[in-house]
Design a protein around this motif. Structure first.
Motif, short mmCIF file in Angstrom:
data_model
loop_
_atom_site.label_atom_id
_atom_site.label_comp_id
_atom_site.label_asym_id
_atom_site.label_seq_id
_atom_site.Cartn_x
_atom_site.Cartn_y
_atom_site.Cartn_z
N GLU A 185 -22.63 7.83 39.25
CA GLU A 185 -21.35 8.40 38.83
C GLU A 185 -20.63 9.08 39.99
O GLU A 185 -19.42 8.94 40.14
CB GLU A 185 -21.57 9.40 37.69
N VAL A 186 -21.36 9.81 40.81
CA VAL A 186 -20.73 10.48 41.95
C VAL A 186 -20.13 9.46 42.90
O VAL A 186 -18.98 9.61 43.36
CB VAL A 186 -21.76 11.37 42.68
N TYR A 187 -20.87 8.40 43.20
CA TYR A 187 -20.37 7.39 44.13
C TYR A 187 -19.17 6.65 43.55
O TYR A 187 -18.19 6.38 44.24
CB TYR A 187 -21.47 6.41 44.50
N GLU A 188 -19.23 6.33 42.25
CA GLU A 188 -18.13 5.61 41.62
C GLU A 188 -16.86 6.46 41.56
O GLU A 188 -15.76 5.96 41.78
CB GLU A 188 -18.52 5.18 40.20
N GLU A 189 -17.01 7.75 41.26
CA GLU A 189 -15.84 8.58 41.01
C GLU A 189 -15.19 9.12 42.29
O GLU A 189 -13.97 9.28 42.34
CB GLU A 189 -16.20 9.73 40.07
N VAL A 190 -16.01 9.43 43.30
CA VAL A 190 -15.42 10.01 44.52
C VAL A 190 -15.92 9.36 45.82
O VAL A 190 -15.51 9.77 46.91
CB VAL A 190 -15.67 11.54 44.59
N GLY A 191 -16.80 8.36 45.74
CA GLY A 191 -17.18 7.59 46.91
C GLY A 191 -18.09 8.28 47.90
O GLY A 191 -18.13 7.89 49.07
N ILE A 192 -18.85 9.29 47.47
CA ILE A 192 -19.76 9.95 48.42
C ILE A 192 -21.20 9.78 47.96
O ILE A 192 -21.48 9.51 46.79
CB ILE A 192 -19.43 11.44 48.60
N ARG A 193 -22.11 9.96 48.92
CA ARG A 193 -23.55 9.90 48.66
C ARG A 193 -24.11 11.32 48.59
O ARG A 193 -23.65 12.21 49.32
CB ARG A 193 -24.28 9.13 49.76
N ILE A 194 -25.09 11.52 47.72
CA ILE A 194 -25.68 12.85 47.54
C ILE A 194 -27.18 12.79 47.82
O ILE A 194 -27.79 11.71 47.86
CB ILE A 194 -25.43 13.40 46.13
N GLN A 195 -27.78 13.96 47.98
CA GLN A 195 -29.21 14.08 48.21
C GLN A 195 -29.72 15.36 47.58
O GLN A 195 -28.96 16.19 47.10
CB GLN A 195 -29.51 14.08 49.71
N ASN A 196 -31.06 15.51 47.58
CA ASN A 196 -31.70 16.73 47.07
C ASN A 196 -31.25 17.03 45.63
O ASN A 196 -30.87 18.14 45.31
CB ASN A 196 -31.40 17.92 47.98
N LEU A 197 -31.32 16.03 44.79
CA LEU A 197 -30.90 16.17 43.39
C LEU A 197 -31.94 16.99 42.63
O LEU A 197 -33.14 16.72 42.72
CB LEU A 197 -30.76 14.78 42.76
N ARG A 198 -31.49 18.00 41.85
CA ARG A 198 -32.41 18.84 41.10
C ARG A 198 -31.81 19.24 39.76
O ARG A 198 -30.61 19.49 39.66
CB ARG A 198 -32.81 20.08 41.90
N TYR A 199 -32.65 19.28 38.76
CA TYR A 199 -32.23 19.55 37.39
C TYR A 199 -31.78 21.00 37.23
O TYR A 199 -32.39 21.92 37.76
CB TYR A 199 -33.39 19.26 36.45
N ALA A 200 -30.69 21.19 36.45
CA ALA A 200 -30.14 22.53 36.27
C ALA A 200 -30.12 23.01 34.83
O ALA A 200 -30.01 24.21 34.58
CB ALA A 200 -28.72 22.59 36.83
N GLY A 201 -30.22 22.11 33.85
CA GLY A 201 -30.19 22.53 32.45
C GLY A 201 -29.46 21.52 31.59
O GLY A 201 -29.00 20.47 32.07
#
Length: 267
Positions: A185-201
């Motif tokens: 979703e992040v890549y589709e909506e704004v075209g960037i790559r993310i890292q260090n994904l962690r659950y928040a709630g």
């Protein structure tokens, strides 16, 4: 919490969540849920009544109403209760709205077309002719708050008013994990790559039957390119100068403030 169809007596007391076309009937003075005995004069054509929980040792009922919405100022979305002092009102109201939609959209069996009935021992609609059973639909949705140094990525969709920004969100597709959906979703909506994904709630959300699951992430690479027809504008905002954002009662609002507090503590 178990829900089941009921035939109520006039002296039965409880909290009444009356739902009509996705709106709740609330008292206009304080946007509160009515409490008292069942009054047939209040709802002349209840389509279905079921028990949806308990609050302060009193039962809570959903009443699906077919009446015309007289006094439109008394009908509100569940979001009207979001900022009430008692969070339980929003939670129960959300449950009522979601269950009302489930009951209204599962009157007939999708397999054989026969009339379905709400079973008494669990929350499900059952076709007694072919045995087909349906449970309330829950649509998981991911929220992603992305941090880059002292900034957070916020976006505004076409549905939001000018000046109002929030974190990115999108529905999970069939066969995806929550984490895969967040990255996609992040890549589709704004075209960037993310890292260090962690659950928040997580937070149930009655628009119409979503379960919001939140993730925090760090920026990895790429430049912002907004998805056409989805994102009106997006950008990196300093935590010290945030725009209009969701209230703290929402999961997205809490996540933004959590990242803001974490970055402040690191300084």
């Amino acid at each position: 919490m178990k829900s089941h169809s009921l035939q109520l007596k006039h002296h039965d007391q409880g909290y009444w969540f009356v739902v009509n076309r996705g709106k709740l009937k609330l008292t206009t003075e304080s946007l509160s849920i009515p409490f008292g005995a069942w009054n047939q004069q209040q709802i002349t054509e209840p389509e279905m009544i079921c028990h949806i929980g308990q609050w302060q040792e009193q039962p809570c009922y959903l009443v699906v109403s077919n009446d015309q919405q007289q006094e439109p100022e008394q009908w509100h979305s569940a979001r009207a209760l979001l900022e009430q002092a008692e969070q339980v009102w929003f939670e129960l109201a959300s449950r009522a709205v979601q269950l009302a939609l489930f009951l209204q959209t599962h009157r007939y069996c999708g397999q054989c077309g026969s009339k379905m009935q709400l079973v008494s021992w669990e929350l499900a609609m059952l076709c007694h002719k072919c045995g087909h059973r349906c449970y309330p639909r829950i649509s998981p949705c991911v929220l992603v708050a992305i941090c880059k140094e002292q900034q957070i990525l916020l976006a505004r969709s076409k549905r939001h008013k000018p000046g109002f920004f929030s974190i990115l969100a999108g529905f999970v597709e069939s066969g995806e994990t929550l984490e895969q959906a967040a990255v996609r979703e992040v890549y589709e909506e704004v075209g960037i790559r993310i890292q260090n994904l962690r659950y928040a709630g997580s937070q149930p959300w009655p628009f119409p039957h979503s379960l919001m699951t939140g993730f925090l992430a760090d920026y990895h690479s790429g430049d912002i390119v907004c998805q056409e027809d989805e994102i009106e504008e997006a950008g990196w905002f300093d935590f010290a100068a945030l725009p209009d954002i969701p209230p703290v009662q929402t999961l997205s609002g809490r996540m933004i403030r959590q990242l803001q507090a974490e970055t402040s503590a690191d300084e």
